[in-house]
Motif scaffolding. Structure first.
Motif, mmCIF file in Angstrom:
data_model
loop_
_atom_site.group_PDB
_atom_site.id
_atom_site.type_symbol
_atom_site.label_atom_id
_atom_site.label_comp_id
_atom_site.label_asym_id
_atom_site.label_seq_id
_atom_site.Cartn_x
_atom_site.Cartn_y
_atom_site.Cartn_z
ATOM 1 N N ARG A 119 0.814 -1.215 0.000
ATOM 2 C CA ARG A 119 0.000 0.000 0.000
ATOM 3 C C ARG A 119 0.849 1.267 0.000
ATOM 4 O O ARG A 119 0.551 2.237 -0.720
ATOM 5 C CB ARG A 119 -0.922 0.025 1.226
ATOM 6 N N ASP A 120 1.935 1.286 0.758
ATOM 7 C CA ASP A 120 2.688 2.527 0.918
ATOM 8 C C ASP A 120 4.191 2.372 0.690
ATOM 9 O O ASP A 120 4.956 3.289 0.983
ATOM 10 C CB ASP A 120 2.467 3.089 2.327
ATOM 11 N N ARG A 141 -1.327 8.554 3.288
ATOM 12 C CA ARG A 141 -2.169 8.840 2.123
ATOM 13 C C ARG A 141 -1.804 7.995 0.909
ATOM 14 O O ARG A 141 -2.574 7.907 -0.044
ATOM 15 C CB ARG A 141 -2.072 10.316 1.745
ATOM 16 N N HIS A 143 -1.352 5.091 -1.692
ATOM 17 C CA HIS A 143 -2.129 3.903 -2.064
ATOM 18 C C HIS A 143 -1.595 3.442 -3.412
ATOM 19 O O HIS A 143 -2.084 3.835 -4.470
ATOM 20 C CB HIS A 143 -3.622 4.233 -2.156
ATOM 21 N N GLY A 160 -3.462 7.240 -4.102
ATOM 22 C CA GLY A 160 -3.841 8.048 -2.954
ATOM 23 C C GLY A 160 -3.441 9.499 -3.105
ATOM 24 O O GLY A 160 -4.173 10.409 -2.709
ATOM 25 N N ASN A 161 -2.277 9.735 -3.684
ATOM 26 C CA ASN A 161 -1.784 11.095 -3.891
ATOM 27 C C ASN A 161 -1.903 11.556 -5.340
ATOM 28 O O ASN A 161 -1.412 12.632 -5.691
ATOM 29 C CB ASN A 161 -0.330 11.193 -3.441
ATOM 30 N N PRO A 185 -9.274 3.977 -6.642
ATOM 31 C CA PRO A 185 -7.956 3.319 -6.606
ATOM 32 C C PRO A 185 -7.685 2.415 -7.808
ATOM 33 O O PRO A 185 -7.373 1.235 -7.655
ATOM 34 C CB PRO A 185 -7.994 2.534 -5.297
#
Length: 207
Positions: A119-120, A141, A143, A160-161, A185
């Motif tokens: 995820r990050d 934030r 993703h 996410g960004n 997403p």
């Protein structure tokens, strides 16, 4: 007016929820009326004249929740649950790499390495499944939805960004490409043989 509408809506919801009679026994709620029934049966069949492709073969991924896929040559990488599995073209399992978290994207890199986007953060595994590199977290934030090998390093799609991140071979941030419209997403990219990076701009229905 808003307060009154809220009371009416709340009353309607309470009328539908299960109730208990005076003896404390639970009574089943009345079903929703036709106004709240969405019939999707019209979408369950596609006109055969609109079909351009047909499935010729397939094999089970053996995951409870498969989530990502990539192919290189005659090998197919499938990620799901907390693992990456490598299959041959006929669906035979060649190897498996256990992961600490659910993979969001996978890419077959050079020398048998595997790029895995969580995820990050991004991790790199060698052909034997050993962890070679793992980047730092890119924040709450972040993703990540796609990863590929490009420009001597890695490139990651961060839904996410709404940003494409360019990472060096050491996993450090080199630069970023911004300005994408990403309403959900689903944000993909691919390094072409022409040396260009192709990125989906989903909110604008463009590449």
């Amino acid at each position: 007016g808003l307060a009154g509408a809220g009371l009416i809506a709340g009353g309607g919801l309470l009328a539908w929820l299960p109730r208990r009679d005076r003896a404390g026994e639970r009574r089943e709620a009345a079903p929703l009326d036709a106004r709240f029934t969405y019939d999707v049966s019209a979408f369950e069949r596609t006109d055969p004249s609109l079909l351009l492709y047909r499935e010729t073969s397939g094999f089970p991924s053996r995951f409870r929740e498969p989530g990502c896929l990539a192919a290189a040559g005659d090998q197919i990488l499938v990620g799901g649950d907390k693992a990456i599995r490598r299959f041959d073209g006929a669906g035979g399992l060649l190897s498996q790499v256990g992961l600490p978290a659910r993979p969001r994207a996978v890419w077959p890199a050079r020398e048998g390495r595997i790029l895995v986007a969580y995820r990050d953060r991004v991790a790199v595994y060698d052909a034997a499944g050993n962890l070679v590199l793992e980047t730092e977290s890119f924040g709450d934030r972040a993703h990540f939805t796609a990863v590929t090998e490009c420009w001597g390093g890695m490139v990651v799609a961060d839904a996410g960004n709404r940003t494409v991140l360019r990472l060096g071979a050491d996993g450090r941030l080199v630069g970023a490409i911004k300005g994408f419209a990403v309403p959900s997403p689903y944000f993909d990219l691919h390094a072409g043989h022409d040396g260009l990076l192709w990125v989906v701009n989903p909110g604008k229905h463009r590449v």
